[in-house]
Structure formats: C-alpha cells, structure tokens
Design a protein around this motif. Structure first.
Motif, PDB file in Angstrom:
ATOM      1  N   LYS A 348     -21.730 -40.778   3.948  1.00 50.60           N
ATOM      2  CA  LYS A 348     -21.917 -40.463   2.531  1.00 50.60           C
ATOM      3  C   LYS A 348     -23.374 -40.071   2.289  1.00 50.60           C
ATOM      4  O   LYS A 348     -24.241 -40.233   3.157  1.00 50.60           O
ATOM      5  CB  LYS A 348     -21.530 -41.657   1.645  1.00 50.60           C
ATOM      6  CG  LYS A 348     -22.393 -42.897   1.838  1.00 50.60           C
ATOM      7  CD  LYS A 348     -21.921 -44.034   0.931  1.00 50.60           C
ATOM      8  CE  LYS A 348     -22.806 -45.283   1.112  1.00 50.60           C
ATOM      9  NZ  LYS A 348     -22.356 -46.405   0.256  1.00 50.60           N
ATOM     10  N   ASP A 349     -23.617 -39.552   1.089  1.00 50.70           N
ATOM     11  CA  ASP A 349     -24.979 -39.274   0.590  1.00 50.70           C
ATOM     12  C   ASP A 349     -25.755 -38.310   1.486  1.00 50.70           C
ATOM     13  O   ASP A 349     -26.944 -38.510   1.777  1.00 50.70           O
ATOM     14  CB  ASP A 349     -25.768 -40.574   0.409  1.00 50.70           C
ATOM     15  CG  ASP A 349     -25.157 -41.515  -0.596  1.00 50.70           C
ATOM     16  OD1 ASP A 349     -24.287 -41.061  -1.365  1.00 50.70           O
ATOM     17  OD2 ASP A 349     -25.517 -42.700  -0.615  1.00 50.70           O
ATOM     18  N   GLU A 351     -28.004 -35.373   2.216  1.00 43.77           N
ATOM     19  CA  GLU A 351     -29.039 -34.728   1.409  1.00 43.77           C
ATOM     20  C   GLU A 351     -29.925 -33.873   2.305  1.00 43.77           C
ATOM     21  O   GLU A 351     -30.381 -34.312   3.367  1.00 43.77           O
ATOM     22  CB  GLU A 351     -29.893 -35.777   0.699  1.00 43.77           C
ATOM     23  CG  GLU A 351     -30.948 -35.182  -0.219  1.00 43.77           C
ATOM     24  CD  GLU A 351     -31.700 -36.242  -1.000  1.00 43.77           C
ATOM     25  OE1 GLU A 351     -32.793 -35.912  -1.511  1.00 43.77           O
ATOM     26  OE2 GLU A 351     -31.202 -37.383  -1.089  1.00 43.77           O
TER      27      GLU A 351
END
Length: 359
Positions: A348-349, A351
């Motif tokens: 997840k996440d 960036e």
C-alpha cells in the motif's frame, strides 16, 4: 560468519515462520553469511516432528473411538483427508537461505565417543545420556577446524554445553579443552536462543526485508504501480517529463494514457527499510522499467493544430476516429516508497519521489 543451529531451535516452529527465523534468514542472505547444520540435527528435527505427528494422530483416533461410543451413527474419519504432509527440513531451509552447508558425522571415532561416555565428558551426562549431542559437537568442531571466520553457536541445551559464572555464559571446561585440542582458530560466539542472537546482533530495520529476493518479491507490484503512475499523469506532468510545454499550454485534452512494459523491472536498489507497527515495513527504493511503450490519446483537432511539434516529440502518430495516438518508447527511472506487509505479502501507499523518463 557461520551460524550453527542446534535441534532444539526448531522445536514448535517446524516451518520456521516466526519473526526470529525471518530476521535470521534475511540477515544471512543480505550479509552473505552461511548457515551450517549437522546432518544429525536435520535427522533429529525430522524424527521429532514425525513422532509428534504420530502422537497427535493416535490421540485423534482415541477421541474418535470415544465419540463413536456416544453416537449411534458411524463417525466418518479418514486420516488421509487430514492434510498431514511429509516433512523435510533441508529443502525448506534451502528455499529461504542462499548459503547452507550440512556436515556429516560419519568420521567421528566410536572409540572416542565411548571413552567420553565412560568418563561423563561433556556433553555426556550421568547415565551415558548425550550420545547424539556428542556426535553433533565433535562433527561441528571437525567442520570448523579450518575456518578462521566468526562462528555463531546457538542451542537451548544450556546444561550440556554451557556453564554460567557471574552471569557470564561460556562453554563447559571439557568443551573448551576440545576447542583447544582441535586447534580451532575461529571465534565461537554462543547464544542460548535464536531470540537472543537476533535481538543482540541483527538490525531489524536493515534486515526487515530479504534483499536478495526483493526483486522477485516486489517485481509485479513495482511494475504495475509505476505503469499506473505514468498512466495517471496530468498535462503538467507530461510537459515536465517530456520536456515540452505543449501539453501544458496547447493540447487541451488528454483522452487516455496507456503503457506496455516489455521487459519488467531492472536495477532494483533498496535505499531504506524500516520496521513499523505490526507486520508493516516501510520500503524506499529505486528501479527502472525496461522498454516501455507509452501511448497518449489526444483529440484530432489538437493534433492538427500542433502537428509539427508533436512529430518531433513522438516516434509514431496514428490518427483514427477523431483521435490521435501519440507513441513513444521510454525507460522510466523511479525513486519510490511504499508499505509492505510481510505477513500477508500486501502493499500500500506507493509514492513516487522522483521520476526520469529517458527516451
């Protein structure tokens, strides 16, 4: 560094799934160290696990018989349907550790073993208990006799191998004599549990990930996430990465962006790993995608107004059904971070900190 594990280290975690084993295996792979095992340890672990399985199955049969007495209908029970599997320790370890050495005990003199038993020389105890431990110990010394590297010796069998004085643990005098007589030059560090070794030696942030196998572990996620990032780029992003202001000032509408990665990720470099709460691990890394086709759909009217400039930027342009498809070959270089959960292997996440499109 060589790390030796005794039989008792594997008790109750036969498939080595707990955190201590994970950190140990990551540490060995990441630092290029070697796990050393006695062939007798491998045999003992498999035999003990086999006995425990047999005991459990016998208990199930016993309870089935009790239930049958309480029930009029026949209780359906098939041992073959329980899913009990064959167990081999070494293949499991070799699937997770890059460097594993197994040493045998065939050349240990039976005369020497009998003499130690008669004199209760450690690791023998009163009553001649300690035969297997003695074979393991003597074969261990033979194996490391020519090694000058550090050797870690991990066993929970404190009474047979160690003595304690002023809260300091050391080998029993008999074993220290063996080390001297064998001319062992390696520095042997002793630990009474895998937990103690992991918590005193291994940096949990640095070894939260098995870096040797990181590319295989992260490849699909990084490829898909990188492609999705490019496909979601704005007018401003396209202008910046293609180094042309046309998308920011002249092309009014981006209808769609598609990517096709031909050869996957390459040159994965882990920059940082940090253990977070639970099973989450923060990962930062850099990588690139080899041979990526990027197709950008724009209205035909925008293409007609900026035809010459667009042909300078893109290797191919196809116009159909009022849409111009701009095609280019790029090699994207990413610096990214994300959260990885090592229990369920989820991500997840994602960036992107930096992206460079090489054309």
């Amino acid at each position: 560094m060589k790390v030796f594990l005794d039989t008792n280290v594997f008790y109750n975690d036969w498939f080595m799934n707990n955190a201590n084993f994970k950190y140990l295996f990551h540490f060995l792979n990441n630092e290029g160290h070697e796990l050393i095992l006695s062939e007798l340890v491998v045999q003992e672990v498999e035999n003990i696990r086999r006995r425990e399985v047999a005991s459990c199955l016998a208990e199930i049969k016993k309870q089935i018989r009790k239930i049958q007495k309480l029930n009029q209908n026949k209780i359906a029970y098939k041992e073959s349907e329980l899913g009990v599997e064959e167990y081999e320790l070494l293949p499991i370890i070799k699937s997770r550790v890059e460097s594993v050495e197994v040493f045998d005990y065939e050349n240990i003199s039976h005369v020497d073993v009998v003499e130690r038993a008669l004199t209760n020389k450690k690791p023998f105890l009163e009553g001649e208990k300690g035969y297997r431990d003695t074979l393991i110990w003597l074969s261990f010394l033979n194996h490391i006799s020519d090694i000058k590297d550090n050797v870690i010796f991990i066993t929970e069998n404190k009474s047979d191998f160690f003595k304690t004085k002023d809260k300091t643990i050391s080998f029993h005098d008999d074993l220290q004599t063996d080390i001297k007589d064998k001319g062992v030059e390696a520095k042997i560090e002793i630990y009474t549990s895998l937990f103690d070794f992991v918590n005193s030696t291994i940096d949990k942030d640095d070894h939260a990930i098995d870096k040797i196998n990181a590319e295989e572990l992260f490849e699909d996620f990084l490829e898909e996430s990188g492609s999705r990032f490019i496909e979601n780029m704005s007018h401003k992003d396209l202008s910046y990465h293609y180094e042309a202001s046309i998308f920011d000032s002249k092309v009014k509408d981006i209808l769609d962006i598609r990517t096709d990665v031909w050869e996957g990720i390459e040159d994965l470099e882990l920059i940082n790993t940090t253990k977070l709460d639970g099973n989450d691990i923060y990962v930062s890394c850099r990588y690139n995608l080899r041979r990526v086709t990027v197709e950008i759909d724009i209205p035909e009217s925008d293409y007609m107004e900026n035809k010459d400039e667009l042909h300078r930027l893109f290797i191919d342009i196809d116009v159909s059904s009022n849409t111009a498809i701009l095609s280019s070959y790029v090699r994207p270089y990413f610096d990214v971070s994300f959260i990885y959960n090592d229990r369920d292997e989820s991500f997840k996440d994602y960036e992107v900190a930096d992206l460079y499109l090489r054309q």
